[in-house]
Design a protein around this motif. Structure first.
Motif, PDB file in Angstrom:
ATOM      1  N   LEU A   7      39.784  36.545  26.240  1.00 38.31           N
ATOM      2  CA  LEU A   7      40.257  37.886  27.262  1.00 38.31           C
ATOM      3  C   LEU A   7      41.136  37.410  28.212  1.00 38.31           C
ATOM      4  CD1 LEU A   7      36.630  39.188  27.214  1.00 38.31           C
ATOM      5  CD2 LEU A   7      38.357  39.936  25.411  1.00 38.31           C
ATOM      6  N   GLN A   8      42.128  37.740  28.193  1.00 34.17           N
ATOM      7  CA  GLN A   8      43.395  37.227  29.123  1.00 34.17           C
ATOM      8  C   GLN A   8      43.605  38.215  30.188  1.00 34.17           C
ATOM      9  OE1 GLN A   8      46.832  36.280  26.502  1.00 34.17           O
ATOM     10  NE2 GLN A   8      45.964  34.547  25.697  1.00 34.17           N
ATOM     11  N   PHE A   9      44.056  37.851  31.421  1.00 35.54           N
ATOM     12  CA  PHE A   9      44.225  38.716  32.513  1.00 35.54           C
ATOM     13  C   PHE A   9      45.421  37.926  33.244  1.00 35.54           C
ATOM     14  CE2 PHE A   9      40.339  36.986  33.756  1.00 35.54           C
ATOM     15  CZ  PHE A   9      40.252  36.512  34.806  1.00 35.54           C
ATOM     16  N   THR A  10      45.917  38.543  34.389  1.00 35.26           N
ATOM     17  CA  THR A  10      46.933  37.582  34.962  1.00 35.26           C
ATOM     18  C   THR A  10      46.665  37.964  36.726  1.00 35.26           C
ATOM     19  OG1 THR A  10      48.608  38.197  33.557  1.00 35.26           O
ATOM     20  CG2 THR A  10      49.233  37.563  35.643  1.00 35.26           C
ATOM     21  N   ASP A  11      46.521  36.548  37.321  1.00 38.58           N
ATOM     22  CA  ASP A  11      46.177  36.813  38.732  1.00 38.58           C
ATOM     23  C   ASP A  11      47.321  37.034  39.537  1.00 38.58           C
ATOM     24  OD1 ASP A  11      47.764  34.575  39.279  1.00 38.58           O
ATOM     25  OD2 ASP A  11      46.024  33.232  39.536  1.00 38.58           O
ATOM     26  N   ILE A  12      47.256  37.443  40.817  1.00 37.60           N
ATOM     27  CA  ILE A  12      48.469  37.881  41.753  1.00 37.60           C
ATOM     28  C   ILE A  12      49.640  36.768  41.704  1.00 37.60           C
ATOM     29  CG2 ILE A  12      49.036  38.240  44.113  1.00 37.60           C
ATOM     30  CD1 ILE A  12      46.232  39.530  44.617  1.00 37.60           C
ATOM     31  N   LEU A  13      49.289  35.832  41.680  1.00 44.58           N
ATOM     32  CA  LEU A  13      50.282  34.689  41.362  1.00 44.58           C
ATOM     33  C   LEU A  13      51.144  34.491  39.953  1.00 44.58           C
ATOM     34  CD1 LEU A  13      48.672  31.767  43.697  1.00 44.58           C
ATOM     35  CD2 LEU A  13      50.336  33.775  44.420  1.00 44.58           C
ATOM     36  N   ASP A  15      42.735  44.768  31.332  1.00 47.80           N
ATOM     37  CA  ASP A  15      42.884  45.314  32.708  1.00 47.80           C
ATOM     38  C   ASP A  15      41.570  44.755  33.372  1.00 47.80           C
ATOM     39  OD1 ASP A  15      45.312  46.455  32.460  1.00 47.80           O
ATOM     40  OD2 ASP A  15      44.448  48.062  31.390  1.00 47.80           O
ATOM     41  N   VAL A  16      41.833  44.645  34.760  1.00 46.33           N
ATOM     42  CA  VAL A  16      40.480  44.283  35.620  1.00 46.33           C
ATOM     43  C   VAL A  16      39.864  45.562  36.428  1.00 46.33           C
ATOM     44  CG1 VAL A  16      39.721  42.776  37.593  1.00 46.33           C
ATOM     45  CG2 VAL A  16      41.384  42.002  35.878  1.00 46.33           C
ATOM     46  N   TYR A  17      38.708  45.772  36.365  1.00 45.00           N
ATOM     47  CA  TYR A  17      37.880  47.009  37.042  1.00 45.00           C
ATOM     48  C   TYR A  17      36.797  46.293  37.978  1.00 45.00           C
ATOM     49  CZ  TYR A  17      40.266  50.607  34.434  1.00 45.00           C
ATOM     50  OH  TYR A  17      41.301  51.639  33.917  1.00 45.00           O
ATOM     51  N   CYS A  25      44.648  43.798  40.744  1.00 39.39           N
ATOM     52  CA  CYS A  25      45.146  43.543  39.243  1.00 39.39           C
ATOM     53  C   CYS A  25      46.351  43.976  39.045  1.00 39.39           C
ATOM     54  CB  CYS A  25      44.074  44.155  38.107  1.00 39.39           C
ATOM     55  SG  CYS A  25      44.816  43.975  36.509  1.00 39.39           S
ATOM     56  N   PRO A  26      47.408  42.834  38.748  1.00 43.96           N
ATOM     57  CA  PRO A  26      48.817  43.236  38.449  1.00 43.96           C
ATOM     58  C   PRO A  26      49.078  43.949  37.755  1.00 43.96           C
ATOM     59  CG  PRO A  26      48.565  40.744  38.933  1.00 43.96           C
ATOM     60  CD  PRO A  26      47.097  41.380  38.794  1.00 43.96           C
ATOM     61  N   ARG A  27      48.554  44.182  36.567  1.00 45.26           N
ATOM     62  CA  ARG A  27      48.639  45.137  35.350  1.00 45.26           C
ATOM     63  C   ARG A  27      48.350  46.436  35.873  1.00 45.26           C
ATOM     64  NH1 ARG A  27      46.797  46.765  29.920  1.00 45.26           N
ATOM     65  NH2 ARG A  27      48.525  45.914  28.480  1.00 45.26           N
TER      66      ARG A  27
END
Length: 444
Positions: free
Chosen positions: A24-30, A95-97, A107-109
């Protein structure tokens, strides 16, 4: 997959493919990809948005007292990793909730989705095609990356001069197996530098694809005993790596909103206003398209990277170029972004700038046909041509002054992003470099 049955179809597909692990992939602010791995037995729970993680452990997310975060997978992003031979692994981009069921504004997305909706409300879809460059370097005996290039090739060179050709070929094949439509791949100008271009798509898909692209390139390079880096300027005296952004707006019926056959340059008024907005806000979004100290080592005259905020239909020295193709291919090419950028935040900021141009009918300045690098300071000043920020600190200051771009990324991201950028700038400013020692240690 149909929306109604997509969950059931994905569960069936994962079982048929004998997938054992899902990332489960997500991206941080950096702009760093993060990952929570689950077994196939937990997939249904993940698809019901029940997978939780500690947000306080991720840079720029939340404080420890508000740390519970949930991952909501985007079912359309399910892909099986083609390079795993033993147990099959797949991924889902999430997406992060927050715990209360609302989208997390860090969440950048989610940030990009918000600006995409703003465009949709105006009747537009944002299409983007990136040109991602990277370097391949040898690793040392400990497996650590060196600055030794794997070749001495140049632009469009072939094997045997281009020794990275085999690695690049496998990267291309792997990307195709993961659903990418590859348009071109070739050796770039500098030794060890490469570019792989994939087909344009809507902005969210493209941002997802950029993150996947970086992951695939690094993994395949490692399999060839090489280190792939998206650092903008890893070596002094050679070209750096850019990530040119080709972009256009489409109407909700699918027509290219930038094309108008009867207008000047066959460019629509919408396109000119979008261009005007991008020019106006270029200084502010530079911190997002070029987010590291090293980014500004690339943005210097003499190495094909743009410095001056101007546009042209043919000249490659300005910030923005208008490629010759028209019809459905009518587009704007923004040349300053580099591959260290968080693609979700960068595209959100660029789109917001363009939409501001349309809303407020901002006209761009006159095009520039002359080589900007050969224009004197006096001539540049007379024509009102300004430059991009010269370093990360200046870029952050420009972002802080621009309410439009700040609104694009939101208060949470703005605060966390600028804190991180200024921390990096302060650390860099205090560091004693080898250049300083070589220059001053014996002299004074």
């Amino acid at each position: 997959m149909s929306k109604k049955n997509s969950k059931e179809e994905l569960l069936r597909k994962a079982k048929e493919l004998e997938v054992e692990f899902i990332h489960l992939q997500f991206t941080d602010i950096l702009g760093v990809m993060k990952n929570v791995s689950i077994t196939i037995e937990q997939l249904e729970k993940a698809l019901d948005n029940e997978i939780m993680f500690d947000g306080s452990s991720i840079d720029g997310f939340v404080r420890i007292e508000e740390s519970d975060m949930y991952l909501r997978p985007d079912i359309s992003t399910f892909e099986v990793f083609p390079w795993v031979n033993h147990s099959k692994e797949a991924r889902l981009i999430c997406d992060v909730y927050k715990a209360d069921g609302t989208p997390f504004d860090g969440c950048p997305r989610n940030t990009l989705k918000k600006v995409i909706k703003e465009a949709a409300d105006m009747g537009y879809m944002f299409n983007v095609g990136p040109e991602c460059e990277f370097f391949l370097f040898h690793t040392d005996e400990r497996g650590e990356p060196s600055l030794e290039t794997h070749d001495n090739a140049g632009y469009f060179d072939l094997a045997p001069i281009d020794l990275g050709g085999n690695a690049r070929k496998e990267m291309t094949t792997t990307l195709k197996e993961m659903g990418f439509q590859i348009e071109a791949s070739h050796h770039e100008v500098a030794p060890g530098q490469h570019e792989i271009d994939f087909e344009y798509a809507d902005a969210l898909t493209t941002a997802d694809n950029i993150m996947t692209f970086k992951m695939v390139v690094r993994i395949i390079a490692q399999r060839h005993g090489l280190h792939a880096t998206f650092m903008p300027k890893p070596k002094y005296g050679i070209n750096g790596s850019g990530m040119h952004i080709n972009m256009s707006l489409a109407t909700l019926e699918g027509k290219n909103a930038f094309y108008e056959e009867s207008n000047y340059m066959q460019f629509s008024q919408t396109a000119f206003n979008f261009l005007g907005g991008v020019v106006k806000h270029a200084k502010a979004f530079a911190s997002l398209t070029n987010p590291t100290v090293n980014s500004y080592k690339r943005l210097v005259p003499g190495y094909e990277a743009p410095v001056m905020i101007a546009w042209s239909a043919s000249n490659r020295s300005p910030l923005i170029r208008i490629p010759a193709k028209r019809g459905q291919s009518t587009r704007i090419e923004l040349r300053n972004p580099d591959p260290s950028a968080n693609p979700y935040l960068a595209l959100a900021a660029i789109l917001k700038a363009g939409l501001d141009g349309i809303k407020n009918k901002i006209d761009p300045p006159a095009p520039v046909t002359k080589n900007l690098y050969k224009m004197s300071d006096k001539e540049l000043k007379e024509r009102g041509i300004e430059s991009l920020p010269s370093n990360l600190y200046e870029a952050v200051q420009e972002l802080a002054k621009d309410d439009v771009i700040k609104d694009a990324i939101g208060e949470h991201v703005f605060n966390r992003f600028t804190d991180a950028a200024l921390y990096e700038w302060n650390a860099y400013s205090r560091y004693i470099s080898e250049w300083e020692l070589d220059r001053y240690l014996r002299k004074f």
